[in-house]
Scaffold this motif. Structure first.
Motif, PDB file in Angstrom:
ATOM      1  N   ASP A 144      28.051  89.582  44.450  1.00 13.65           N
ATOM      2  CA  ASP A 144      27.458  90.726  45.155  1.00 13.65           C
ATOM      3  C   ASP A 144      27.192  91.623  43.798  1.00 13.65           C
ATOM      4  O   ASP A 144      28.003  92.425  43.238  1.00 13.65           O
ATOM      5  CB  ASP A 144      28.393  91.324  45.899  1.00 13.65           C
ATOM      6  N   ARG A 145      25.743  92.058  43.764  1.00 18.96           N
ATOM      7  CA  ARG A 145      25.413  92.881  42.829  1.00 18.96           C
ATOM      8  C   ARG A 145      25.998  94.112  42.584  1.00 18.96           C
ATOM      9  O   ARG A 145      26.360  94.708  41.589  1.00 18.96           O
ATOM     10  CB  ARG A 145      23.883  92.895  42.693  1.00 18.96           C
ATOM     11  N   THR A 146      26.127  94.673  43.821  1.00 16.35           N
ATOM     12  CA  THR A 146      26.637  95.945  43.973  1.00 16.35           C
ATOM     13  C   THR A 146      28.121  96.142  43.576  1.00 16.35           C
ATOM     14  O   THR A 146      28.642  97.129  42.927  1.00 16.35           O
ATOM     15  CB  THR A 146      26.657  96.494  45.465  1.00 16.35           C
ATOM     16  N   HIS A 147      28.758  95.108  43.914  1.00 20.66           N
ATOM     17  CA  HIS A 147      30.348  95.041  43.282  1.00 20.66           C
ATOM     18  C   HIS A 147      30.198  95.010  41.794  1.00 20.66           C
ATOM     19  O   HIS A 147      31.192  95.688  41.210  1.00 20.66           O
ATOM     20  CB  HIS A 147      30.953  93.707  43.963  1.00 20.66           C
ATOM     21  N   LEU A 148      29.519  94.156  41.134  1.00 21.93           N
ATOM     22  CA  LEU A 148      29.271  94.034  39.618  1.00 21.93           C
ATOM     23  C   LEU A 148      29.207  95.449  38.976  1.00 21.93           C
ATOM     24  O   LEU A 148      29.491  96.016  38.013  1.00 21.93           O
ATOM     25  CB  LEU A 148      28.384  93.023  39.254  1.00 21.93           C
ATOM     26  N   LEU A 149      28.140  96.155  39.605  1.00 21.01           N
ATOM     27  CA  LEU A 149      27.839  97.511  39.241  1.00 21.01           C
ATOM     28  C   LEU A 149      29.143  98.455  39.305  1.00 21.01           C
ATOM     29  O   LEU A 149      29.243  99.420  38.223  1.00 21.01           O
ATOM     30  CB  LEU A 149      26.562  97.952  40.344  1.00 21.01           C
ATOM     31  N   GLY A 150      29.743  98.395  40.404  1.00 14.83           N
ATOM     32  CA  GLY A 150      31.008  99.079  40.411  1.00 14.83           C
ATOM     33  C   GLY A 150      32.080  98.814  39.339  1.00 14.83           C
ATOM     34  O   GLY A 150      32.716  99.774  38.903  1.00 14.83           O
ATOM     35  N   LEU A 151      32.125  97.227  38.933  1.00 19.52           N
ATOM     36  CA  LEU A 151      33.072  96.904  38.083  1.00 19.52           C
ATOM     37  C   LEU A 151      32.666  97.542  36.526  1.00 19.52           C
ATOM     38  O   LEU A 151      33.322  98.032  35.566  1.00 19.52           O
ATOM     39  CB  LEU A 151      33.012  95.482  37.809  1.00 19.52           C
ATOM     40  N   LEU A 152      31.259  97.814  36.490  1.00 17.78           N
ATOM     41  CA  LEU A 152      30.917  98.216  35.129  1.00 17.78           C
ATOM     42  C   LEU A 152      30.488  99.927  35.281  1.00 17.78           C
ATOM     43  O   LEU A 152      30.043 100.567  34.176  1.00 17.78           O
ATOM     44  CB  LEU A 152      29.230  97.610  35.134  1.00 17.78           C
ATOM     45  N   LYS A 153      30.997 100.611  36.076  1.00 24.20           N
ATOM     46  CA  LYS A 153      30.742 101.964  36.196  1.00 24.20           C
ATOM     47  C   LYS A 153      31.465 102.602  34.789  1.00 24.20           C
ATOM     48  O   LYS A 153      32.768 102.301  34.781  1.00 24.20           O
ATOM     49  CB  LYS A 153      31.295 102.437  37.338  1.00 24.20           C
ATOM     50  N   GLY A 154      31.103 103.337  34.314  1.00 20.65           N
ATOM     51  CA  GLY A 154      31.598 104.121  33.351  1.00 20.65           C
ATOM     52  C   GLY A 154      31.547 103.492  31.740  1.00 20.65           C
ATOM     53  O   GLY A 154      31.952 104.249  30.675  1.00 20.65           O
ATOM     54  N   ILE A 155      30.797 102.386  31.702  1.00 18.21           N
ATOM     55  CA  ILE A 155      30.873 101.492  30.442  1.00 18.21           C
ATOM     56  C   ILE A 155      29.406 102.383  29.587  1.00 18.21           C
ATOM     57  O   ILE A 155      28.940 103.250  30.215  1.00 18.21           O
ATOM     58  CB  ILE A 155      30.086 100.258  30.589  1.00 18.21           C
ATOM     59  N   ASP A 156      29.447 102.267  28.393  1.00 19.89           N
ATOM     60  CA  ASP A 156      28.637 102.781  27.282  1.00 19.89           C
ATOM     61  C   ASP A 156      27.312 102.502  27.498  1.00 19.89           C
ATOM     62  O   ASP A 156      26.807 101.560  26.613  1.00 19.89           O
ATOM     63  CB  ASP A 156      29.263 102.930  26.129  1.00 19.89           C
ATOM     64  N   MET A 157      26.442 102.630  28.568  1.00 14.54           N
ATOM     65  CA  MET A 157      25.088 102.142  28.584  1.00 14.54           C
ATOM     66  C   MET A 157      24.520 103.169  29.711  1.00 14.54           C
ATOM     67  O   MET A 157      25.173 103.880  30.611  1.00 14.54           O
ATOM     68  CB  MET A 157      25.152 100.898  29.518  1.00 14.54           C
ATOM     69  N   ASP A 158      23.084 103.639  29.462  1.00 15.34           N
ATOM     70  CA  ASP A 158      22.394 104.270  30.166  1.00 15.34           C
ATOM     71  C   ASP A 158      22.360 103.775  31.621  1.00 15.34           C
ATOM     72  O   ASP A 158      22.102 102.798  31.883  1.00 15.34           O
ATOM     73  CB  ASP A 158      20.928 104.344  29.626  1.00 15.34           C
ATOM     74  N   PRO A 159      22.778 104.580  32.689  1.00 12.75           N
ATOM     75  CA  PRO A 159      23.029 104.096  34.128  1.00 12.75           C
ATOM     76  C   PRO A 159      21.770 103.575  34.632  1.00 12.75           C
ATOM     77  O   PRO A 159      21.646 102.721  35.467  1.00 12.75           O
ATOM     78  CB  PRO A 159      23.469 105.493  34.824  1.00 12.75           C
ATOM     79  N   LYS A 160      20.463 104.130  34.042  1.00  9.34           N
ATOM     80  CA  LYS A 160      19.326 103.949  34.756  1.00  9.34           C
ATOM     81  C   LYS A 160      19.250 102.299  34.223  1.00  9.34           C
ATOM     82  O   LYS A 160      18.618 101.426  34.779  1.00  9.34           O
ATOM     83  CB  LYS A 160      18.166 104.706  34.332  1.00  9.34           C
ATOM     84  N   LYS A 161      19.342 102.024  32.742  1.00  5.42           N
ATOM     85  CA  LYS A 161      19.259 100.738  32.408  1.00  5.42           C
ATOM     86  C   LYS A 161      20.067  99.677  33.195  1.00  5.42           C
ATOM     87  O   LYS A 161      19.575  98.710  33.249  1.00  5.42           O
ATOM     88  CB  LYS A 161      19.291 100.694  30.968  1.00  5.42           C
ATOM     89  N   LEU A 162      21.305 100.029  33.292  1.00  3.32           N
ATOM     90  CA  LEU A 162      22.480  99.354  34.012  1.00  3.32           C
ATOM     91  C   LEU A 162      21.782  98.919  35.285  1.00  3.32           C
ATOM     92  O   LEU A 162      22.142  97.677  35.802  1.00  3.32           O
ATOM     93  CB  LEU A 162      23.740 100.079  34.044  1.00  3.32           C
TER      94      LEU A 162
END
Length: 509
Positions: free
Chosen positions: A343-361
């Motif tokens: 699930d793409r949404t779950h992966l985004l949740g796992l990656l929350k807070g990493i050093d990357m522009d949220p829009k790019k993520l």
């Protein structure tokens, strides 16, 4: 002007060097060349230690007259006698110099000796009253006069940059440094022999390419004057090696340098050594077995242990090694279910807070999010040898699509100590698919991705002649040696790592 350069350099000499230069002059005045040639030792200090080290003083008796040579590391002077600690590259040993025993010429040369000088001696072996093994020097001569003093004997070079810049001094002062770099040579030798024993042909392919390809990396550029042609230092030998598979070699390998115009880190040097190999009629599953046998063989025959220590970790090199798909690994190490990982949404949740522009993520596809989640949340935890399989097709432009699920490719990466050490595919041999993926890379390059490649039309043409089903792999030799020798930085296992240019003189000079 030649004299100008010589003068500028000699003006930098410290006072201790002036004293040594005066001794060199006295040697010359006595008729002794301070840079002699033609003196050949007939034994090593390691041999003498093994032969006589365990014997009692009385057991040694009269020995042959041995010829030895090495660098003087320490002098204990007693006026009319002295003990010299000498290193010949195999080990250290004592030479005993005595005015009553050593030839008159030899003792005179001893008086002009400094630590760092390379000496030659002839004599018999004995043990001192304290039970120390030594060579009774009947003859002694200075072969090479050292005019620059060595660092303080107990600490050597302590500045890391100086250690790597002046590797020759680092090796003189620290036998462990020499031993580690020698271990690298033994590892490399074993790997080569392993491939020879498995009927692989060693080849050499170009270092300069007209099209940078074979990996996603920024290349070094160079220019060929006669052809007026821009070239790239190779980032990988992959495409040339696969041309050889097309040409009829079924098993090929190359161990050599690659060059990537990237930053420096504990694990990265812009110039590094890999072994790449390609095997017709094999799959990436065959390469997992082959790689596991290679590493377990290194443990048995070179490291002489199934377990190596790296920092706080103990790494067990004895197989079998873990084999996980990327999705299984993300699920295991993030306490997720397989459905959640899909699930793409779950992966985004796992990656929350990493050093990357949220829009790019948020713009990344599921496949790229999966890879990012693996890199951010899993990689560092793969301490024990582990094969990770099933990479998304979109991040693997040279890999063969899986027959059952074309969203993934037949690929694995091999991890130890949380680092990628090897990367392998069942190779893409469909020229139409390859051209399409090259075109995607070319579009990314045009959009500003300086790690993307251009279309290599000649390679597409080679595939159009037909490449048999093939599996191929690259293994990073430097990282592998780091792990096997408990070396915290890549510079420890490269003889001469890249450093900023040293400036000896100010610009005004």
């Amino acid at each position: 002007m030649k004299d100008k350069h010589v003068r500028r350099w000699t003006e930098l000499f410290p006072e201790q060097m002036e004293v040594r230069l005066e001794k060199r002059k006295k040697l010359e005045e006595s008729g002794s060349n301070p840079y002699k040639n033609g003196y050949k030792p007939n034994t090593s200090f390691k041999y003498l230690t093994e032969q006589y080290g365990e014997k009692a003083k009385e057991e040694i008796g009269e020995t042959p007259r041995y010829k030895v040579a090495g660098r003087v590391m320490m002098v204990r002077d007693f006026g009319k006698a002295a003990f010299l600690q000498v290193d010949d590259g195999s080990s250290r040993f004592q030479l005993y110099v005595n005015k009553q025993v050593t030839s008159e010429k030899g003792f005179a040369e001893y008086k002009l000796l400094d630590t760092g000088d390379i000496v030659y001696a002839e004599g018999d072996v004995f043990k001192t009253m304290k039970g120390e093994l030594a060579l009774n020097a009947r003859e002694l001569t200075i072969l090479t006069k050292s005019i620059r003093p060595l660092p303080e004997k107990f600490h050597g070079l302590t500045d890391a940059e100086l250690r790597y810049r002046m590797r020759y001094v680092d090796m003189i002062m620290d036998a462990e440094v020499r031993a580690k770099l020698k271990m690298r040579s033994q590892i490399v030798r074993y790997i080569r022999e392993y491939f020879y024993e498995n009927d692989f042909l060693e080849v050499e392919t170009p270092m300069m390419h007209s099209v940078a390809g074979g990996a996603a990396a920024r290349p070094f550029n160079t220019h060929h004057n006669a052809l007026d042609m821009e070239l790239f230092m190779r980032i990988a030998p992959e495409l040339h090696l696969k041309r050889l598979i097309v040409g009829g070699y079924n098993k090929v390998f190359e161990m050599n340098r690659c060059f990537r115009n990237e930053g420096l880190s504990l694990k990265h040097n812009p110039e590094f050594t890999t072994i790449e190999f390609y095997w017709a009629y094999a799959t990436y599953h065959d390469l997992m077995d082959f790689t596991e046998q290679l590493i377990t063989g290194l443990a048995t025959h070179v490291i002489k242990s199934d377990v190596v220590k790296f920092g706080e970790h103990e790494i067990n090199l004895k197989g079998p090694y873990a084999r996980l798909t990327m999705r299984e690994a993300v699920a295991k190490y993030t306490n997720s279910t397989m459905d959640q990982v899909n699930d793409r949404t779950h992966l985004l949740g796992l990656l929350k807070g990493i050093d990357m522009d949220p829009k790019k993520l948020n713009s990344l596809s599921w496949g790229k999010l999966l890879v990012l989640a693996f890199e951010e949340k899993v990689e560092a935890k793969l301490i024990q040898p582990t094969f990770i399989t099933e990479y998304p097709t979109e991040v693997s432009p040279l890999s063969r699509r899986n027959d059952e699920n074309p969203e993934f490719v037949d690929r694995f990466e091999f991890f130890m100590n949380g680092w990628e050490v090897g990367n392998a595919f069942s190779e893409l041999n469909n020229p139409t698919d390859q051209l399409d993926r090259f075109a995607d890379q070319a579009m990314a390059k045009e959009a500003g991705d300086d790690e993307a490649s251009e279309v290599d039309y000649d390679f597409v043409r080679a595939l159009e002649y037909g490449m048999p089903p093939t599996a191929g792999q690259g293994i990073g030799i430097d990282r592998l040696v780091m792990i096997l020798t408990d070396s915290p930085t890549i510079r420890e296992v490269i003889l001469f790592p890249l450093l900023k240019k040293e400036h000896f003189f100010s610009e005004e000079e």
